[in-house]
Design a protein around this motif. Structure first.
Motif, PDB file in Angstrom:
ATOM      1  N   ASP A 165       0.840  -1.199   0.000  1.00  0.00           N
ATOM      2  CA  ASP A 165       0.000   0.000   0.000  1.00  0.00           C
ATOM      3  C   ASP A 165       0.878   1.253   0.000  1.00  0.00           C
ATOM      4  O   ASP A 165       0.618   2.214  -0.731  1.00  0.00           O
ATOM      5  CB  ASP A 165      -0.914   0.014   1.236  1.00  0.00           C
ATOM      6  N   GLN A 166       1.948   1.213   0.806  1.00  0.00           N
ATOM      7  CA  GLN A 166       2.856   2.356   0.869  1.00  0.00           C
ATOM      8  C   GLN A 166       3.682   2.486  -0.413  1.00  0.00           C
ATOM      9  O   GLN A 166       3.949   3.586  -0.881  1.00  0.00           O
ATOM     10  CB  GLN A 166       3.783   2.233   2.082  1.00  0.00           C
ATOM     11  N   VAL A 167       4.094   1.339  -0.979  1.00  0.00           N
ATOM     12  CA  VAL A 167       4.837   1.361  -2.243  1.00  0.00           C
ATOM     13  C   VAL A 167       4.015   2.036  -3.331  1.00  0.00           C
ATOM     14  O   VAL A 167       4.491   2.925  -4.043  1.00  0.00           O
ATOM     15  CB  VAL A 167       5.222  -0.071  -2.681  1.00  0.00           C
ATOM     16  N   HIS A 168       2.750   1.608  -3.482  1.00  0.00           N
ATOM     17  CA  HIS A 168       1.888   2.172  -4.519  1.00  0.00           C
ATOM     18  C   HIS A 168       1.636   3.652  -4.283  1.00  0.00           C
ATOM     19  O   HIS A 168       1.556   4.441  -5.225  1.00  0.00           O
ATOM     20  CB  HIS A 168       0.561   1.406  -4.566  1.00  0.00           C
ATOM     21  N   GLN A 169       1.526   4.044  -3.033  1.00  0.00           N
ATOM     22  CA  GLN A 169       1.322   5.458  -2.713  1.00  0.00           C
ATOM     23  C   GLN A 169       2.544   6.280  -3.116  1.00  0.00           C
ATOM     24  O   GLN A 169       2.410   7.356  -3.705  1.00  0.00           O
ATOM     25  CB  GLN A 169       1.050   5.625  -1.220  1.00  0.00           C
TER      26      GLN A 169
END
Length: 288
Positions: A165-169
């Motif tokens: 989720d953080q990577v995609h953000q």
């Protein structure tokens, strides 16, 4: 395990293979067999090392890069992994008690320190780009209260979800900020990792010599089907590495004029059976 803590890694070691070699040197006093495995070994030699480990009943120590994290069916009772992005930590954990042959297994995640405490070896192996995998992993572990000695248990799926989720953000923010920007060649080179590689055929045994000669002959005579068959065996004796800046193997003879693979004979200083393919020159011209 204790030696990993008591020995700092020289900050001039800029890739996994050199760091692994340094760790092996620091463990010479260990009284169990030590095996060393990196991408610098020929595939056929890596398989021999893995078979030797699988067949022994002795306790062994395998010091290796992330090369064993995928596609290698090997299992240990204890795994010690230098800090890395979360997917790599989980892959390494998959090499512990893989077949439930032990009552339980232990996975230790440590942070090997370099001479410069702000630039540990892991920062060279997983350099910061649009996504800083090391920092994201630390953020996820801290937010989940999993820094320190702990049991992962069923939390892995939750950690992976939060991590990506953080990577995609981060990627979304990065791409938004880069839209419309005109980047010069040097900047683009920093963002897009080089995919240039140099393959080197390593000739050690008499069989290797015969195999190389048969391949060269088949190529010269345009015997394409035979050359393709021989190429499968040739590739088992080839080490292919990404090239940055200068190519230290450029002086080596080509395996064949229409083949980008270069060739070297065991004993000329480029290949050692224990450490694999060697490079020379300054850090800026190394194969990383």
């Amino acid at each position: 395990y204790d030696m990993l803590y008591s020995n700092k890694i020289d900050e001039s070691l800029m890739n996994e293979d050199e760091i692994i070699e340094s760790i092996c040197d620091s463990m010479k006093e260990v009284e169990i067999p030590i095996y060393h495995l990196t991408s610098r070994h020929r595939p056929i030699d890596r398989q021999r090392i893995l078979r030797a480990i699988e067949r022994t009943d002795e306790d062994v120590l395998l010091v290796t890069t992330q090369i064993v994290e995928a596609g290698v069916d090997i299992s240990f009772e204890t795994v010690v992994r230098d800090f890395a992005p979360l997917p790599n930590l989980i892959q390494a954990g998959g090499r512990c008690n893989r077949n439930n042959e032990y009552e339980y297994g232990d996975v230790y995640v440590v942070k090997i320190h370099g001479i410069d405490e702000y630039q540990p070896p892991t920062s060279y192996i997983y350099p910061r780009g649009r996504v800083n995998g090391n920092q994201l992993t630390m953020n996820v572990l801290k937010s989940s209260n999993l820094v320190g000695e702990t049991k992962f248990g069923t939390t892995i799926e939750t950690l992976i979800t939060e991590y990506y989720d953080q990577v995609h953000q981060k990627i979304s923010i990065s791409e938004t900020g880069m839209k419309g920007m005109k980047l010069d060649k040097d900047v683009r080179a920093d963002i897009i990792e080089s995919d240039e590689t140099q393959s080197v055929f390593i000739e050690i045994t008499e069989y290797d010599t015969v195999l190389r000669q048969q391949y060269q002959q088949a190529k010269t005579r345009n015997q394409y089907e035979l050359a393709e068959q021989l190429r499968n065996e040739i590739d088992q004796r080839v080490v292919s590495m990404p090239v940055y800046d200068d190519n230290p193997f450029e002086s080596l003879q080509l395996l064949h004029p229409d083949d980008n693979t270069r060739m070297t004979v065991f004993g000329d200083g480029f290949y050692r059976s224990t450490d694999g393919l060697q490079t020379t020159g300054s850090a800026s011209s190394r194969i990383l």
